[in-house]
Structures are given as C-alpha cells and as structure tokens.
Scaffold this motif. Structure first.
Motif, PDB file in Angstrom:
ATOM      1  N   SER A   1       0.854  -1.186   0.000  1.00 38.39           N
ATOM      2  CA  SER A   1       0.000   0.000   0.000  1.00 38.39           C
ATOM      3  C   SER A   1       0.889   1.234   0.000  1.00 38.39           C
ATOM      4  N   ALA A   2       0.289   2.360  -0.348  1.00 36.69           N
ATOM      5  CA  ALA A   2       1.040   3.615  -0.418  1.00 36.69           C
ATOM      6  C   ALA A   2       0.403   4.629   0.525  1.00 36.69           C
ATOM      7  N   VAL A   3       1.258   5.321   1.262  1.00 36.05           N
ATOM      8  CA  VAL A   3       0.814   6.420   2.107  1.00 36.05           C
ATOM      9  C   VAL A   3       1.369   7.682   1.471  1.00 36.05           C
ATOM     10  N   ARG A   4       0.470   8.568   1.065  1.00 35.38           N
ATOM     11  CA  ARG A   4       0.884   9.795   0.381  1.00 35.38           C
ATOM     12  C   ARG A   4       0.948  10.945   1.376  1.00 35.38           C
ATOM     13  N   TRP A   5       2.131  11.557   1.491  1.00 31.56           N
ATOM     14  CA  TRP A   5       2.361  12.670   2.389  1.00 31.56           C
ATOM     15  C   TRP A   5       2.295  13.965   1.612  1.00 31.56           C
ATOM     16  N   PHE A   6       2.675  15.043   2.233  1.00 36.10           N
ATOM     17  CA  PHE A   6       2.694  16.345   1.573  1.00 36.10           C
ATOM     18  C   PHE A   6       3.867  16.450   0.601  1.00 36.10           C
TER      19      PHE A   6
ATOM     20  N   TRP B   1       5.170   6.915   0.696  1.00 39.82           N
ATOM     21  CA  TRP B   1       5.810   5.799   1.395  1.00 39.82           C
ATOM     22  C   TRP B   1       5.083   4.526   1.009  1.00 39.82           C
ATOM     23  N   ARG B   2       5.803   3.549   0.479  1.00 39.18           N
ATOM     24  CA  ARG B   2       5.216   2.258   0.092  1.00 39.18           C
ATOM     25  C   ARG B   2       5.724   1.185   1.049  1.00 39.18           C
ATOM     26  N   ALA B   3       4.773   0.403   1.564  1.00 42.66           N
ATOM     27  CA  ALA B   3       5.112  -0.672   2.501  1.00 42.66           C
ATOM     28  C   ALA B   3       3.955  -1.674   2.503  1.00 42.66           C
ATOM     29  N   PRO B   4       4.196  -2.874   3.016  1.00 39.05           N
ATOM     30  CA  PRO B   4       3.081  -3.822   3.153  1.00 39.05           C
ATOM     31  C   PRO B   4       2.002  -3.253   4.073  1.00 39.05           C
ATOM     32  N   MET B   5       0.762  -3.616   3.805  1.00 41.92           N
ATOM     33  CA  MET B   5      -0.374  -3.080   4.554  1.00 41.92           C
ATOM     34  C   MET B   5      -0.220  -3.319   6.057  1.00 41.92           C
ATOM     35  N   VAL B   6       0.268  -4.477   6.461  1.00 42.96           N
ATOM     36  CA  VAL B   6       0.388  -4.775   7.886  1.00 42.96           C
ATOM     37  C   VAL B   6       1.372  -3.823   8.566  1.00 42.96           C
TER      38      VAL B   6
END
Length: 106
Positions: A27-32, A37-42
């Motif tokens: 999954s991807a977490v999009r910051w400002f 940041w891409r990492a496994p969902m867990v």
C-alpha cells in the motif's frame, strides 16, 4: 492461572501473525509535497497503531505529573519513604491488656 495467561498470549500472537499473513499486499501512504511511502499493509497499520499508542501515552504524561505532585503534597509527613518488606504479624489475643479485652468467638 498461569496456563490461562500463556494461552491468552499465544492467542494474541497467532491472531497478529494471521493478520500479518492476510495483509501482505503493498500500500502507499501519500504525504505532503509529493512524498510517498510504500510498505506492506500490515506495516502501515501496525505503525499507525504504535504511533497512536505513543501519542496517547505522551498526552497523558502532564496529567500523571500533576497527580503525582498533588499526591506528594497531601501525603502524611510520618509516612515512610519505602514500604516495609513484610507486614508484621498481629499480636496474639493473650497479649491484649484490660483496656482491649478479646472479643467472644475469636
């Protein structure tokens, strides 16, 4: 009782392990500013959980300090600094004087 504690710990461990195995997709977490940041969902979920726990504890620290100050201010002065290692046994009934006669039935 110890066996129940260990069974509860084992259950929590296996539940978290199964959670981790079921959430391996990336999954991807999009910051400002376009940072991602891409990492496994867990990892994302457990990081958010740990961050929330840390934030909660840090938010409670000032309240804990305030309660400690109040408790120290209201503590009796003759209170020992450290509790005694073992409580002393109660005096036997025969040691009571005439001002404290033993009660019937005891």
């Amino acid at each position: 009782m110890r066996i129940f504690v260990w069974l509860a710990r084992a259950f929590v461990f296996f539940a978290l392990f199964a959670f981790a195995l079921n959430n391996q997709q990336e999954s991807a977490v999009r910051w400002f500013f376009g940072y991602e940041w891409r990492a496994p969902m867990v990892i994302v979920v457990l990081t958010a959980f740990a961050g929330g726990c840390v934030f909660g504890v840090l938010a409670m620290v000032p309240s804990w300090w305030k309660h400690r100050r109040v408790a120290r201010r209201h503590a009796p002065l003759d209170m020992p600094a450290k509790p005694q290692a073992a409580p002393q046994a109660a005096a036997p009934l025969s040691d009571f004087g005439p001002e404290h006669p033993p009660r019937d039935g005891l």
